[in-house]
Scaffold this motif. Sequence first.
Motif, mmCIF file in Angstrom:
data_model
loop_
_atom_site.group_PDB
_atom_site.id
_atom_site.type_symbol
_atom_site.label_atom_id
_atom_site.label_comp_id
_atom_site.label_asym_id
_atom_site.label_seq_id
_atom_site.Cartn_x
_atom_site.Cartn_y
_atom_site.Cartn_z
ATOM 1 N N ALA A 50 58.820 -29.903 -17.601
ATOM 2 C CA ALA A 50 57.534 -30.608 -17.591
ATOM 3 C C ALA A 50 56.450 -29.729 -18.189
ATOM 4 C CB ALA A 50 57.177 -31.007 -16.158
ATOM 5 N N ALA A 51 56.444 -28.470 -17.824
ATOM 6 C CA ALA A 51 55.423 -27.551 -18.330
ATOM 7 C C ALA A 51 55.550 -27.389 -19.840
ATOM 8 C CB ALA A 51 55.542 -26.197 -17.640
ATOM 9 N N VAL A 52 56.781 -27.265 -20.306
ATOM 10 C CA VAL A 52 57.001 -27.109 -21.742
ATOM 11 C C VAL A 52 56.523 -28.353 -22.488
ATOM 12 C CG1 VAL A 52 58.799 -27.002 -23.508
ATOM 13 C CG2 VAL A 52 58.874 -25.437 -21.571
ATOM 14 N N ALA A 53 56.831 -29.509 -21.937
ATOM 15 C CA ALA A 53 56.399 -30.748 -22.585
ATOM 16 C C ALA A 53 54.882 -30.788 -22.688
ATOM 17 C CB ALA A 53 56.914 -31.954 -21.794
ATOM 18 N N LEU A 54 54.236 -30.449 -21.614
ATOM 19 C CA LEU A 54 52.769 -30.412 -21.601
ATOM 20 C C LEU A 54 52.243 -29.440 -22.658
ATOM 21 C CD1 LEU A 54 51.349 -32.247 -19.707
ATOM 22 C CD2 LEU A 54 51.886 -30.677 -17.862
ATOM 23 N N ALA A 55 52.830 -28.265 -22.707
ATOM 24 C CA ALA A 55 52.371 -27.241 -23.644
ATOM 25 C C ALA A 55 52.641 -27.672 -25.084
ATOM 26 C CB ALA A 55 53.051 -25.913 -23.344
ATOM 27 N N ASP A 56 53.766 -28.311 -25.312
ATOM 28 C CA ASP A 56 54.063 -28.789 -26.662
ATOM 29 C C ASP A 56 53.018 -29.803 -27.108
ATOM 30 O OD1 ASP A 56 56.277 -27.207 -26.851
ATOM 31 O OD2 ASP A 56 57.732 -28.790 -26.418
ATOM 32 N N THR A 89 46.687 -24.329 -22.821
ATOM 33 C CA THR A 89 45.572 -24.674 -21.941
ATOM 34 C C THR A 89 45.794 -26.036 -21.276
ATOM 35 O OG1 THR A 89 44.323 -25.734 -23.707
ATOM 36 C CG2 THR A 89 43.970 -23.376 -23.375
ATOM 37 N N ALA A 90 46.695 -26.820 -21.822
ATOM 38 C CA ALA A 90 46.965 -28.123 -21.216
ATOM 39 C C ALA A 90 47.912 -27.994 -20.024
ATOM 40 C CB ALA A 90 47.555 -29.081 -22.252
ATOM 41 N N VAL A 91 48.425 -26.813 -19.821
ATOM 42 C CA VAL A 91 49.335 -26.603 -18.702
ATOM 43 C C VAL A 91 48.543 -26.168 -17.472
ATOM 44 C CG1 VAL A 91 51.283 -25.278 -17.837
ATOM 45 C CG2 VAL A 91 51.197 -25.932 -20.244
ATOM 46 N N SER A 92 48.398 -27.059 -16.548
ATOM 47 C CA SER A 92 47.809 -26.681 -15.264
ATOM 48 C C SER A 92 48.796 -27.086 -14.185
ATOM 49 C CB SER A 92 46.463 -27.352 -15.049
ATOM 50 O OG SER A 92 46.623 -28.646 -14.527
ATOM 51 N N ARG A 117 61.262 -20.084 -35.818
ATOM 52 C CA ARG A 117 61.379 -21.541 -35.765
ATOM 53 C C ARG A 117 61.038 -22.072 -34.377
ATOM 54 N NH1 ARG A 117 64.181 -23.908 -40.199
ATOM 55 N NH2 ARG A 117 64.752 -25.674 -38.860
ATOM 56 N N SER A 118 61.432 -21.354 -33.376
ATOM 57 C CA SER A 118 61.073 -21.773 -32.017
ATOM 58 C C SER A 118 59.566 -21.743 -31.822
ATOM 59 C CB SER A 118 61.755 -20.884 -30.973
ATOM 60 O OG SER A 118 63.121 -21.240 -30.860
ATOM 61 N N ALA A 119 58.933 -20.738 -32.398
ATOM 62 C CA ALA A 119 57.486 -20.626 -32.247
ATOM 63 C C ALA A 119 56.772 -21.733 -33.015
ATOM 64 C CB ALA A 119 57.007 -19.264 -32.717
ATOM 65 N N LEU A 120 57.383 -22.209 -34.079
ATOM 66 C CA LEU A 120 56.761 -23.317 -34.805
ATOM 67 C C LEU A 120 56.988 -24.625 -34.061
ATOM 68 C CD1 LEU A 120 57.544 -22.324 -38.504
ATOM 69 C CD2 LEU A 120 55.426 -22.056 -37.197
ATOM 70 N N ARG A 121 58.111 -24.700 -33.369
ATOM 71 C CA ARG A 121 58.380 -25.881 -32.545
ATOM 72 C C ARG A 121 57.479 -25.874 -31.317
ATOM 73 N NH1 ARG A 121 63.797 -26.039 -33.664
ATOM 74 N NH2 ARG A 121 64.198 -24.266 -32.297
ATOM 75 N N HIS A 122 57.297 -24.691 -30.739
ATOM 76 C CA HIS A 122 56.463 -24.546 -29.535
ATOM 77 C C HIS A 122 55.380 -23.525 -29.828
ATOM 78 C CE1 HIS A 122 59.913 -26.419 -27.524
ATOM 79 N NE2 HIS A 122 60.669 -25.444 -27.993
ATOM 80 N N GLU A 123 54.308 -23.995 -30.407
ATOM 81 C CA GLU A 123 53.316 -23.030 -30.899
ATOM 82 C C GLU A 123 52.782 -22.119 -29.804
ATOM 83 O OE1 GLU A 123 50.260 -24.663 -33.348
ATOM 84 O OE2 GLU A 123 51.692 -25.493 -34.785
ATOM 85 N N TRP A 124 52.735 -22.618 -28.589
ATOM 86 C CA TRP A 124 52.244 -21.817 -27.477
ATOM 87 C C TRP A 124 53.078 -20.553 -27.296
ATOM 88 C CZ3 TRP A 124 56.254 -21.483 -24.067
ATOM 89 C CH2 TRP A 124 57.201 -22.495 -24.125
ATOM 90 N N LEU A 125 54.288 -20.561 -27.802
ATOM 91 C CA LEU A 125 55.115 -19.361 -27.663
ATOM 92 C C LEU A 125 54.433 -18.164 -28.322
ATOM 93 C CD1 LEU A 125 57.830 -18.222 -26.664
ATOM 94 C CD2 LEU A 125 58.736 -18.666 -28.936
#
Lengths: 226, 226
Positions: free
Chosen positions: A24-30, A35-38, A97-105
């Motif tokens: 759930a947290a990852v989805a929110l962050a994606d 900052t959208a993860v609370s 590539r993971s960082a581009l998929r999940h920029e928050w990384l």
Amino acid sequence: MTVWDRPEPPNRPVPLDRERIVAAAVALADEGGLTAVSLRKVAARLDAGPMRLYGYISTKDELFDLMVDAVYAEILPGEQPADWREALRVLAHRTRRSALRHEWLADLLGGRPALGPNGLAVSESTLAALDGLADIDTVMRAVETVSAYFTGAIRREVTDLRAERATGLSKSEWQRARGPHVTRMLATGRFPALAKAVYDGTHVDAEESFATGLEWVLDAVAARLA
Amino acid sequence: MTVWDRPEPPNRPVPLDRERIVAAAVALADEGGLTAVSLRKVAARLDAGPMRLYGYISTKDELFDLMVDAVYAEILPGEQPADWREALRVLAHRTRRSALRHEWLADLLGGRPALGPNGLAVSESTLAALDGLADIDTVMRAVETVSAYFTGAIRREVTDLRAERATGLSKSEWQRARGPHVTRMLATGRFPALAKAVYDGTHVDAEESFATGLEWVLDAVAARLA
DNA sequence: TACGGTGGAAATACAGTGTATCGACATGAG
DNA sequence: CTCATGTCGATACACTGTATTTCCACCGTA
């Protein structure tokens, strides 16, 4: 307030586990960045109260740690290439590539020690790929140098990506002047070398630039392992 | 409530400027890390209300940008060495030392484009040092590669420093096992290469390790500039 | 000297945050 | 059937960044 007005109580609280929380947290962050993860929003996605999460994590940073480790699971290559150089190359590219998929990384990479199971597994397989090629200290230096490079490069790339996106400029415009402020500064003539670089430099694809720098660093490592 | 009970109003609001604001913010961050920097606390240090700051910055991130640029003023070397290699080396080491002086810098480095006057000046002097040694694109690749390296390396070093500090372990203990959790994981035997690295690796000084990796990368760059 | 207008500072307000504490309630044991 | 237990959610707290409103000292004009 009669029975008819009162809703039935929920059957039972939804069962929870770290995996679901992290997902759930990852989805929110994606969707909306870190900052959208609370904790409230993560919990809401799971139909739970915020405090419920504290049974599984004891701090928000721990949630971030779990998120990063979850991504390390994506990064961990299926089967390790025999060649040490290929192993490091694949690691770098998969991380990118993971960082581009999940920029928050990019915001988290290197910000905390990666001691989760997948993080350790990545370290293990990387070290294993270099095992025996030189004394341990040289091998570690090699891995750390390459990691430092791609960590830094990824961070910069994502930062630039965001800045570009924020200005709404087209890719080439951005590349030319990085926004009106820099254009103005360059026009002052106080930054001749910079101006030359910005205006005369040809646009290079981010991936290619990443790859090139990586090969340079790998060359340097190769020279020391030999 | 007579006049005698009422205190005299303050003479006039303290004059403010970005420099004073940034200095206060930097001081706060030096003492308690980035999380200790809140607009309210910064303003309080200056005997002002929080909203006052919005005349000078329009967002907290902008304050961070100013802080980073203030540190770039420290980083900018007095006079540039003629040798390109020495120039890059000095830049890397000065950046590292600034990050050790202001650990919060590690959290910000590379996280936003450094477009402030000092940031631009650093870029300018760096590019100037390499100017003419190769075509612009190669030069930029060189600078970016070296920057990526030391950015990543600094981030990792500060992260490790904090983790070590947080455990309260002695330096050698930390180096040996990075805390009880990792010790346990290594004991499982599932990470042989990692275990070997952790237990057989000799303790290397952080600065030396940084410098060594840097020289490797500089070697790689030298090979391409030639 | 009296008076509005004006610009900027400050107070207030708001919607959110992470996390501690506490009350209630469903569940399992005796 | 009763009671202890442990877990969940509501509430609470101190704080955040920032928008809006209020207020007041100053200034030019009448």
